[in-house]
Design an enzyme around this catalytic site. Structure first.
Site, PDB file in Angstrom:
ATOM      1  N   CYS A 134      68.703  38.493  75.925  1.00  0.00           N
ATOM      2  CA  CYS A 134      68.334  39.701  76.752  1.00  0.00           C
ATOM      3  C   CYS A 134      67.941  38.913  78.164  1.00  0.00           C
ATOM      4  O   CYS A 134      66.876  38.331  78.160  1.00  0.00           O
ATOM      5  CB  CYS A 134      67.025  40.158  75.982  1.00  0.00           C
ATOM      6  SG  CYS A 134      66.027  41.364  77.335  1.00  0.00           S
ATOM      7  N   CYS A 137      64.634  40.312  79.791  1.00  0.00           N
ATOM      8  CA  CYS A 137      63.560  39.832  79.324  1.00  0.00           C
ATOM      9  C   CYS A 137      63.190  38.367  79.424  1.00  0.00           C
ATOM     10  O   CYS A 137      61.983  37.989  79.851  1.00  0.00           O
ATOM     11  CB  CYS A 137      63.483  39.823  77.781  1.00  0.00           C
ATOM     12  SG  CYS A 137      64.131  41.331  77.072  1.00  0.00           S
ATOM     13  N   ASP A 138      64.240  37.363  79.369  1.00  0.00           N
ATOM     14  CA  ASP A 138      63.990  36.166  79.647  1.00  0.00           C
ATOM     15  C   ASP A 138      64.206  35.343  80.637  1.00  0.00           C
ATOM     16  O   ASP A 138      64.044  33.972  80.819  1.00  0.00           O
ATOM     17  CB  ASP A 138      64.621  35.551  78.088  1.00  0.00           C
ATOM     18  CG  ASP A 138      63.846  36.085  76.880  1.00  0.00           C
ATOM     19  OD1 ASP A 138      62.713  36.344  76.962  1.00  0.00           O
ATOM     20  OD2 ASP A 138      64.782  36.017  75.937  1.00  0.00           O
TER      21      ASP A 138
END
Ligand code: FAD
Ligand code: NAP
Length: 309
Positions: A134, A137-138
């Site tokens: 992701c 997200c990261d």
């Protein structure tokens, strides 16, 4: 068990499930939307969405909120629940979650698909320590680092482009010498000076110092040559698997686990419909998920009306 009998239960509040809920609620069907996480599905794991009409470019989590907001006002009931099994009792179906049960006259399955894993050494070990599925997200954890993206489809190439905001460079490793991604996505990546390509290659092992990822060992599929290269982050986008284990006993899935429907989203069981990515279909997009949701809602309405109970 919740004693209430719903007209329709929808499992999964991604774009397909939320659209189905909007339509069933507008038809005044008693609607329950069951979700194991937060509303939005894969859109929550997507950076920029550029191909959903009406919004130009919009961040995935923002589009999720915009789809979820109107549902409460329409009377859609939301419940948290991880569905583990479905029982078909003809005129009603029982939906079983880890800690509750729900009865419904019709069911729409909208549980989507999950990212597939590579299954190589180091992938599990360095999960959340350099290996990610992701970018939104990261991505920010990898500022000024060398990032590897594995895969050649829309997800890999589009998310690689997004990751260039953070990484010193982003390298796309693909097992062939031609990308699968849509042309417009490919061309943008080819023009991005921060993106490099390693063609005809597959990762063999993700290596680290026990704390975080440091390098990737990979093989050229044509020459067999094995190389090791330093990377701080590895983003894996090698396709999707259906999320429909709970439907395994119903006889509505193909060999790979995708749910088979007709053009009206009907499965082989009357009153059970499937929509979005979890269906056996060619084109998995937000727009197609939304279209499926609207169609299934219409069919569920007809089905429940004809039950006449
Ligand atoms: P999902 O979005 O997967 O939603 C399914 C929902 O069901 C989830 O919320 C999940 O938690 C829930 N669920 C699953 N199992 C259960 C259970 N047992 N019990 C309860 N709830 C459950 N498409 C585009 O059109 N444009 C893009 O730019 C784009 N970018 C993408 C980027 C990435 C990285 C990926 C992976 C996909 C992208 N897609 C894009 C594809 C798009 O996201 C999907 O086609 C779409 O989200 C499918 O919607 P869905 O509602 O069918 O499933
Ligand atoms: P995908 O289209 O299935 O692509 C998976 C990629 O991974 C392919 O390039 C495949 O190689 C490669 N691959 C598969 N298994 C591998 C392995 N074991 N080792 C190395 N490489 C492997 O999956 P996706 O890109 O996640 O897309 C999923 C769906 O979401 C698609 O329908 C897509 O259109 C949609 N989506 C849309 C958008 C958008 O519209 N902007 C963005 C993201 C996703 P091959 O090419 O050789 O098969």
């Amino acid at each position: 068990m919740t004693e209430k009998l719903y007209d329709v239960v929808i499992i999964g509040s991604g774009p397909a499930g939320m659209t189905a809920a909007m339509y069933t609620a507008r038809s005044e069907m008693k609607t329950l939307l069951l979700e194991r996480g937060v509303p939005g599905g894969q859109m929550n794991n997507t950076a920029e969405i550029e191909n959903y009409p009406g919004y130009g470019t919009i961040m995935g989590p923002e589009l999720s909120m915009k789809m979820a907001e109107p549902l409460e006002g329409l009377g859609v009931e939301n419940a948290y629940g991880f569905v583990t099994a479905i029982e078909d009792h003809g005129s009603h179906k029982k939906i079983i979650t880890e800690d509750d049960e729900f009865l419904t006259k019709s069911l729409i399955i909208a549980t989507g698909a999950n990212h597939r894993k590579l299954g190589i050494p180091g992938e599990e070990e360095y999960g959340a320590r350099g290996v990610s599925y992701c970018a939104v997200c990261d991505g920010a954890f990898f500022r000024n680092q060398e990032i590897l993206v594995v895969g050649g489809g829309d997800s890999a190439v589009e998310e690689a482009d997004y990751l260039t905001r953070f990484g010193k460079t982003v390298t796309i490793m693909h097992r062939r010498d031609q990308l699968r991604a849509q042309e417009i996505i490919q061309q943008r990546a080819f023009k991005n000076e921060k993106i490099n390509f390693i063609w005809d290659s597959v990762p063999l092992e993700i290596k680290g110092d026990d704390k975080k990822v440091q390098s990737v060992l990979f093989k050229n599929t044509k020459t067999g040559e094995v190389t090791e290269k330093e990377f701080g982050g590895v983003f894996i986008y090698v396709g999707l698997d259906p999320v429909a284990e709970f439907a395994g006993n119903l006889g509505i899935t193909d060999e790979a686990g995708w749910i088979i429907t007709d053009d009206h989203m009907k499965t082989a069981i009357p009153g059970i419909f499937a929509v979005g990515d979890v269906r056996q279909k060619d084109f998995r997009q937000i727009t197609t998920a939304v279209g499926d949701g609207a169609q299934a809602a219409q069919e569920a309405y007809k089905f429940v009306s004809e039950l006449g109970e």
